[in-house]
Each structure stands twice: as C-alpha cells, then as structure tokens.
Design a protein around this motif. Structure first.
Motif, PDB file in Angstrom:
ATOM      1  N   ARG A  25       0.774  -0.961   0.041  1.00  0.00           N
ATOM      2  CA  ARG A  25      -0.177   0.127  -0.139  1.00  0.00           C
ATOM      3  C   ARG A  25       0.824   1.192  -0.159  1.00  0.00           C
ATOM      4  NH1 ARG A  25      -4.045  -1.715  -2.118  1.00  0.00           N
ATOM      5  NH2 ARG A  25      -5.475   0.122  -1.572  1.00  0.00           N
ATOM      6  N   LYS A  26       1.986   1.297  -0.770  1.00  0.00           N
ATOM      7  CA  LYS A  26       2.691   2.259  -1.042  1.00  0.00           C
ATOM      8  C   LYS A  26       3.538   2.390  -2.207  1.00  0.00           C
ATOM      9  CE  LYS A  26       6.928   0.271   0.801  1.00  0.00           C
ATOM     10  NZ  LYS A  26       7.996   0.209   1.770  1.00  0.00           N
ATOM     11  N   SER A  27       4.111   3.558  -2.726  1.00  0.00           N
ATOM     12  CA  SER A  27       4.581   3.562  -4.052  1.00  0.00           C
ATOM     13  C   SER A  27       5.881   2.405  -4.008  1.00  0.00           C
ATOM     14  CB  SER A  27       5.268   5.238  -4.309  1.00  0.00           C
ATOM     15  OG  SER A  27       6.112   5.269  -3.414  1.00  0.00           O
TER      16      SER A  27
END
Length: 152
Positions: free
Chosen positions: A129-131
């Motif tokens: 849930r992150k770049s």
C-alpha cells in the motif's frame, strides 16, 4: 535520454500511443455535450491500456502486486464533443521517474483537438500500500510505446 523532437501538445503527430473510444449516449450532459466524467474515462482508458501494453499483461487486480494511482490530473476542455462518434486519445510521456510518471494526453474528435490533460501517476504496490519502483521491463515498454522522454 533527451527528447529528440519538440513536443507540441496541440499536434496529434506529437503523441506516440493511441486508442479509440466510442462516444456513448450515456456520456452526454443535459445540454448534449460529452460531459467531464466521460472525458475522464476516455483519458483513463488510454492510460490503463498503455500501462497494460507496456507490462506485457494486465497489471494489478487482486492477484497482482502492482497497479497505478493518479496523484494529480489537469484537464483543459477545449471544444464541445457530441454523440454519435468516436474520439482518439493520444498519450506521450513527459517525465519518467523512479516510481512516478508524468503523461500528456490529447483528445481528438474528427481530427480536431477537443481536450488536453497532464497526469501524474504513481506506480503502486498493492500489498504494501505504498509507491514502488517502476519495474525495468515496464519502464522499457513505456518508453518504447509512448516515449521518448526527458529523464532527470
């Protein structure tokens, strides 16, 4: 890598990657124009198709680790569009970073420019849930399909 030719967002020849979308009656507002939501869908369809083609398969979904999210979108509505018909959406990479991409898009109806967009997208790790860093193979595919690009 430096862009070899000057990019002109109003010139269809400046875009490298193209899709065609059919204008649906449901795309119209009460005045009979293609509405801003439908234009957003045309732009999104072009980006999703580009990312999928660059990856060699569809990305994301519940099983996939990678997807793309929009961090910013700017749209200029330049000309009315009406039903029936089709639009062509051209896409060109402006900048390719480690985990982000800036694309320019033009919407053309009957050969005339109807809208412009500049979109910042982020490669997104669906599990963390992150770049995430854009995979090398997809990076190469993006440049091949919608480059050349000016890189920092």
């Amino acid at each position: 890598m430096t862009e070899s030719a000057e990019f002109n967002e109003r010139d269809a020849a400046s875009y490298r990657y193209w899709i065609e979308e059919k204008i649906r009656f449901a795309d119209l507002d009460p005045v009979g124009h293609v509405n801003n939501n439908a234009i957003g869908v045309y732009l999104e369809s072009a980006r999703v198709t580009l990312f999928a083609d660059a990856a060699g398969k569809m990305y994301g979904g519940r099983e996939g680790r990678q997807s793309w999210v929009v961090a910013r979108i700017e749209v200029d509505y330049l000309k009315e569009m009406h039903y029936p018909g089709t639009v062509r959406v051209g896409t060109r990479i402006e900048k390719l970073g480690n985990s982000s991409i800036v694309v320019r898009q033009g919407i053309f109806k009957d050969g005339e420019l109807a809208g412009l967009a500049r979109v910042i997208g982020v490669c997104f790790d669906m599990q963390e849930r992150k770049s995430m860093r854009i995979p090398d193979g997809q990076r190469e595919g993006l440049v091949a399909l919608a480059g050349p690009v000016v890189q920092d």
